[in-house]
Design a protein around this motif. Structure first.
Motif, PDB file in Angstrom:
ATOM      1  N   MET A  17      12.666 -21.049  82.686  1.00 24.68           N
ATOM      2  CA  MET A  17      12.073 -20.383  81.702  1.00 24.68           C
ATOM      3  C   MET A  17      10.612 -19.560  81.739  1.00 24.68           C
ATOM      4  O   MET A  17      10.408 -18.618  81.374  1.00 24.68           O
ATOM      5  CB  MET A  17      12.168 -21.154  80.003  1.00 24.68           C
ATOM      6  N   SER A  18      10.123 -20.458  82.239  1.00 24.35           N
ATOM      7  CA  SER A  18       8.734 -19.699  82.428  1.00 24.35           C
ATOM      8  C   SER A  18       8.722 -18.671  83.816  1.00 24.35           C
ATOM      9  O   SER A  18       8.083 -17.915  83.420  1.00 24.35           O
ATOM     10  CB  SER A  18       7.721 -20.960  83.503  1.00 24.35           C
ATOM     11  N   ASN A  19       9.568 -19.019  84.565  1.00 29.55           N
ATOM     12  CA  ASN A  19       9.596 -17.696  85.525  1.00 29.55           C
ATOM     13  C   ASN A  19      10.252 -16.465  84.827  1.00 29.55           C
ATOM     14  O   ASN A  19      10.003 -15.420  84.914  1.00 29.55           O
ATOM     15  CB  ASN A  19      10.866 -18.259  86.743  1.00 29.55           C
ATOM     16  N   PHE A  20      11.520 -16.886  83.940  1.00 32.86           N
ATOM     17  CA  PHE A  20      11.866 -15.644  82.956  1.00 32.86           C
ATOM     18  C   PHE A  20      10.879 -14.977  82.399  1.00 32.86           C
ATOM     19  O   PHE A  20      10.633 -13.688  82.292  1.00 32.86           O
ATOM     20  CB  PHE A  20      13.102 -16.252  82.314  1.00 32.86           C
ATOM     21  N   ILE A  21      10.218 -15.696  81.742  1.00 36.77           N
ATOM     22  CA  ILE A  21       9.101 -15.161  80.762  1.00 36.77           C
ATOM     23  C   ILE A  21       7.950 -14.238  81.599  1.00 36.77           C
ATOM     24  O   ILE A  21       7.794 -13.143  81.470  1.00 36.77           O
ATOM     25  CB  ILE A  21       8.365 -16.052  80.079  1.00 36.77           C
ATOM     26  N   ARG A  22       7.611 -14.826  82.881  1.00 35.74           N
ATOM     27  CA  ARG A  22       6.668 -14.236  83.753  1.00 35.74           C
ATOM     28  C   ARG A  22       7.172 -13.007  84.278  1.00 35.74           C
ATOM     29  O   ARG A  22       6.603 -12.026  84.582  1.00 35.74           O
ATOM     30  CB  ARG A  22       6.470 -15.166  85.041  1.00 35.74           C
ATOM     31  N   ASP A  23       8.711 -12.865  84.731  1.00 34.74           N
ATOM     32  CA  ASP A  23       9.307 -11.986  85.604  1.00 34.74           C
ATOM     33  C   ASP A  23      10.104 -11.101  84.681  1.00 34.74           C
ATOM     34  O   ASP A  23      11.066 -10.418  85.175  1.00 34.74           O
ATOM     35  CB  ASP A  23      10.208 -12.617  86.405  1.00 34.74           C
ATOM     36  N   VAL A  24       9.868 -10.848  83.285  1.00 39.28           N
ATOM     37  CA  VAL A  24      10.651 -10.023  82.593  1.00 39.28           C
ATOM     38  C   VAL A  24      10.641  -8.463  83.224  1.00 39.28           C
ATOM     39  O   VAL A  24      11.809  -8.061  83.285  1.00 39.28           O
ATOM     40  CB  VAL A  24      10.024  -9.513  81.298  1.00 39.28           C
ATOM     41  N   GLY A  25       9.513  -7.841  83.552  1.00 32.98           N
ATOM     42  CA  GLY A  25       9.582  -6.676  84.240  1.00 32.98           C
ATOM     43  C   GLY A  25      10.268  -6.594  85.427  1.00 32.98           C
ATOM     44  O   GLY A  25      10.916  -5.758  85.987  1.00 32.98           O
ATOM     45  N   GLU A  26      10.134  -7.644  86.532  1.00 30.25           N
ATOM     46  CA  GLU A  26      10.903  -7.630  87.745  1.00 30.25           C
ATOM     47  C   GLU A  26      12.179  -7.550  87.451  1.00 30.25           C
ATOM     48  O   GLU A  26      13.198  -7.084  88.240  1.00 30.25           O
ATOM     49  CB  GLU A  26      10.313  -8.827  88.641  1.00 30.25           C
ATOM     50  N   ASP A  27      12.808  -8.783  86.504  1.00 29.73           N
ATOM     51  CA  ASP A  27      14.218  -8.623  86.335  1.00 29.73           C
ATOM     52  C   ASP A  27      14.717  -7.552  85.878  1.00 29.73           C
ATOM     53  O   ASP A  27      15.902  -7.072  86.184  1.00 29.73           O
ATOM     54  CB  ASP A  27      14.394  -9.795  85.270  1.00 29.73           C
ATOM     55  N   LEU A  28      13.978  -6.722  84.939  1.00 31.89           N
ATOM     56  CA  LEU A  28      14.467  -5.363  84.639  1.00 31.89           C
ATOM     57  C   LEU A  28      14.869  -4.472  85.647  1.00 31.89           C
ATOM     58  O   LEU A  28      15.818  -3.618  85.687  1.00 31.89           O
ATOM     59  CB  LEU A  28      13.656  -4.737  83.481  1.00 31.89           C
ATOM     60  N   GLN A  29      14.095  -4.554  86.697  1.00 32.18           N
ATOM     61  CA  GLN A  29      14.529  -3.774  87.742  1.00 32.18           C
ATOM     62  C   GLN A  29      15.988  -4.178  88.680  1.00 32.18           C
ATOM     63  O   GLN A  29      16.583  -3.120  89.301  1.00 32.18           O
ATOM     64  CB  GLN A  29      13.520  -4.041  89.052  1.00 32.18           C
ATOM     65  N   ARG A  30      16.199  -5.098  88.402  1.00 23.80           N
ATOM     66  CA  ARG A  30      17.659  -5.581  88.996  1.00 23.80           C
ATOM     67  C   ARG A  30      18.646  -5.216  87.641  1.00 23.80           C
ATOM     68  O   ARG A  30      19.798  -5.801  87.863  1.00 23.80           O
ATOM     69  CB  ARG A  30      17.600  -6.987  89.268  1.00 23.80           C
ATOM     70  N   GLY A  31      18.362  -4.987  86.565  1.00 26.98           N
ATOM     71  CA  GLY A  31      19.292  -4.605  85.373  1.00 26.98           C
ATOM     72  C   GLY A  31      19.459  -5.881  84.553  1.00 26.98           C
ATOM     73  O   GLY A  31      20.500  -5.819  83.802  1.00 26.98           O
ATOM     74  N   ARG A  32      18.553  -6.836  84.770  1.00 26.28           N
ATOM     75  CA  ARG A  32      18.962  -8.115  84.001  1.00 26.28           C
ATOM     76  C   ARG A  32      17.799  -8.345  82.929  1.00 26.28           C
ATOM     77  O   ARG A  32      16.708  -8.134  83.156  1.00 26.28           O
ATOM     78  CB  ARG A  32      19.035  -9.398  84.848  1.00 26.28           C
ATOM     79  N   VAL A  33      18.076  -9.002  81.947  1.00 28.65           N
ATOM     80  CA  VAL A  33      17.267  -9.643  80.935  1.00 28.65           C
ATOM     81  C   VAL A  33      17.570 -11.108  80.662  1.00 28.65           C
ATOM     82  O   VAL A  33      18.812 -11.342  80.352  1.00 28.65           O
ATOM     83  CB  VAL A  33      17.081  -9.026  79.702  1.00 28.65           C
ATOM     84  N   TYR A  34      16.682 -11.961  80.874  1.00 23.60           N
ATOM     85  CA  TYR A  34      17.145 -13.481  80.710  1.00 23.60           C
ATOM     86  C   TYR A  34      16.536 -14.029  79.353  1.00 23.60           C
ATOM     87  O   TYR A  34      16.745 -15.213  79.342  1.00 23.60           O
ATOM     88  CB  TYR A  34      16.651 -14.331  81.880  1.00 23.60           C
TER      89      TYR A  34
ATOM     90  N   GLU B 210       1.490 -23.813  83.551  1.00 23.83           N
ATOM     91  CA  GLU B 210       0.027 -22.923  83.403  1.00 23.83           C
ATOM     92  C   GLU B 210       0.679 -21.379  83.664  1.00 23.83           C
ATOM     93  O   GLU B 210      -0.213 -20.560  83.579  1.00 23.83           O
ATOM     94  CB  GLU B 210      -1.061 -23.233  84.319  1.00 23.83           C
ATOM     95  N   ILE B 211       1.738 -21.153  83.969  1.00 23.70           N
ATOM     96  CA  ILE B 211       2.276 -19.924  84.255  1.00 23.70           C
ATOM     97  C   ILE B 211       2.525 -19.182  82.766  1.00 23.70           C
ATOM     98  O   ILE B 211       1.998 -18.278  82.364  1.00 23.70           O
ATOM     99  CB  ILE B 211       3.523 -19.820  84.767  1.00 23.70           C
ATOM    100  N   LEU B 212       2.756 -20.128  82.004  1.00 23.28           N
ATOM    101  CA  LEU B 212       2.606 -19.577  80.519  1.00 23.28           C
ATOM    102  C   LEU B 212       1.292 -19.473  79.888  1.00 23.28           C
ATOM    103  O   LEU B 212       1.094 -18.299  79.177  1.00 23.28           O
ATOM    104  CB  LEU B 212       3.376 -20.899  79.594  1.00 23.28           C
ATOM    105  N   ASP B 213       0.137 -20.082  80.343  1.00 18.62           N
ATOM    106  CA  ASP B 213      -1.119 -19.811  80.023  1.00 18.62           C
ATOM    107  C   ASP B 213      -1.561 -18.387  80.524  1.00 18.62           C
ATOM    108  O   ASP B 213      -2.079 -17.624  79.871  1.00 18.62           O
ATOM    109  CB  ASP B 213      -1.895 -20.960  80.294  1.00 18.62           C
ATOM    110  N   ALA B 214      -1.047 -18.229  81.802  1.00 15.00           N
ATOM    111  CA  ALA B 214      -1.315 -17.001  82.699  1.00 15.00           C
ATOM    112  C   ALA B 214      -0.867 -15.763  81.957  1.00 15.00           C
ATOM    113  O   ALA B 214      -1.451 -14.825  81.795  1.00 15.00           O
ATOM    114  CB  ALA B 214      -0.974 -16.979  83.883  1.00 15.00           C
ATOM    115  N   VAL B 215       0.431 -15.879  81.417  1.00 15.78           N
ATOM    116  CA  VAL B 215       0.810 -14.742  80.727  1.00 15.78           C
ATOM    117  C   VAL B 215       0.295 -14.601  79.433  1.00 15.78           C
ATOM    118  O   VAL B 215      -0.234 -13.141  79.296  1.00 15.78           O
ATOM    119  CB  VAL B 215       2.479 -15.063  80.244  1.00 15.78           C
ATOM    120  N   GLU B 216      -0.369 -15.546  78.630  1.00 18.36           N
ATOM    121  CA  GLU B 216      -1.235 -15.225  77.393  1.00 18.36           C
ATOM    122  C   GLU B 216      -2.473 -14.664  77.904  1.00 18.36           C
ATOM    123  O   GLU B 216      -2.889 -13.730  77.137  1.00 18.36           O
ATOM    124  CB  GLU B 216      -1.534 -16.699  76.846  1.00 18.36           C
TER     125      GLU B 216
END
Length: 328
Positions: A178-195, A262-268
């Motif tokens: 989930m930490s990766n999904f939150i961090r990578d929303v933009g990157e995943d959109l390039q592959r046509g995916r939303v997690y 701390e990926i979540l902290d970095a997003v904030e």
């Protein structure tokens, strides 16, 4: 000059040259693409590190079949997975991919259940056709194979001291994912995916089109806050599981737990700008967490019994090609 992996491979009593080359390949893949994971793995006793590298590289090999922005190849993933499972059953040759060679050896050495590998491959195939998940329960089904079973595969290597560690390991795998999904929303959109679950997007009035616009609106920001809090609850449930592992495994997992969290902290800190930026934990911060942990891990290895490898570890090293053949 000795390779970085030589000490670990010697400690694990892996002497076969093909296997050593395969594990070294896995180490390089891990060091290049999974820096936090690799940093944490170096805190384990040397004889356990190669198996963690193999798991990472195997997962990445599968992921690359469907995550390529240029030429995704789900059919090749299907073939690759079938060849691996056939080799695991002793019904076919070892695949040529060195990550598969090392993972085959790891799976046998630690008696990792076949169903965990099957669940992982099934989730990777889902990425070939599924671009979104209606509910969180649907996403959990995907994450079971893509993340939870990774934690379960790691457990034998980490030596859990109680059966209660299993549920915590599964939750920690999901928290990392989930930490990766939150961090990578933009990157995943390039592959046509939303997690992020569609039910959550609907609740906050967010559409795929608004995400693709690349502007973090107040609704998107509230959606991300919601997902971050949900993920932190997963971390909170998983944390006691670290103390349920063998003392020589705890610092490794504490470092991973801290830095992935701390990926979540970095997003904030970047004000949730995950549509156009990649939140990351800085190298100085990673070292600030890892260096004291490395000292504690060294003390733990001295204070506690030597790691006891599975009984197969004391047997003569098998040729990986012969090991794939069914017994007569």
């Amino acid at each position: 000059m000795p390779r970085v992996s030589d000490k670990a491979l010697d400690a694990a009593r892996i002497g076969d040259l093909k296997l050593r080359a395969a594990y070294e390949h896995c180490r390089r893949v891990n060091a290049e693409h999974g820096k936090t994971y690799y940093l944490a793995s170096m805190l384990l006793p040397p004889e356990k590190r190669p198996y963690v590298w193999a798991q990472y590289a195997f997962a990445r090999s599968a992921d690359e079949f469907v995550d390529s922005l240029i030429a995704p190849d789900p059919a090749a993933l299907q073939t690759w997975g079938e060849e691996f499972m056939a080799a695991l059953a002793g019904e076919g040759p070892v695949p040529g991919d060195p990550a598969a060679v090392a993972m085959l050896h790891t799976t046998r050495r630690w008696q990792i259940p076949r169903v965990h590998i099957e669940a992982f491959l099934e989730s990777m195939q889902m990425d070939a056709t599924i671009t979104g998940y209606q509910t969180y329960a649907d996403l959990e089904q995907y994450m079971y194979g893509s993340a939870a079973v990774i934690g379960l595969q790691m457990l034998p290597i980490l030596e859990p001291q109680t059966p209660e560690a299993t549920a915590r390991a599964r939750a920690l795998g999901e928290a990392f994912q989930m930490s990766n999904f939150i961090r990578d929303v933009g990157e995943d959109l390039q592959r046509g995916r939303v997690y992020l679950p569609q039910e959550d997007l609907d609740s906050f009035g967010v559409t795929r089109e608004s995400l693709q616009a690349g502007v973090v609106t107040p609704m998107i920001r509230e959606l991300l806050k919601f997902e971050i809090e949900r993920t932190r609850r997963l971390y909170a449930f998983a944390e006691p599981g670290i103390g349920m592992l063998h003392p020589t495994s705890q610092d490794c997992m504490r470092v991973a737990f801290t830095l992935y969290g701390e990926i979540l902290d970095a997003v904030e800190k970047i004000d949730y700008q995950v549509l156009t930026r990649r939140a990351s934990v800085s190298l100085p911060r990673r070292l600030a967490v890892a260096l004291p942990a490395a000292r504690r891990a060294a003390r733990a290895r001295k204070a506690h019994r030597p790691v006891v490898l599975p009984t197969t570890a004391s047997a003569p090293e098998e040729d990986p090609e012969r090991a794939s053949q069914p017994s007569s």
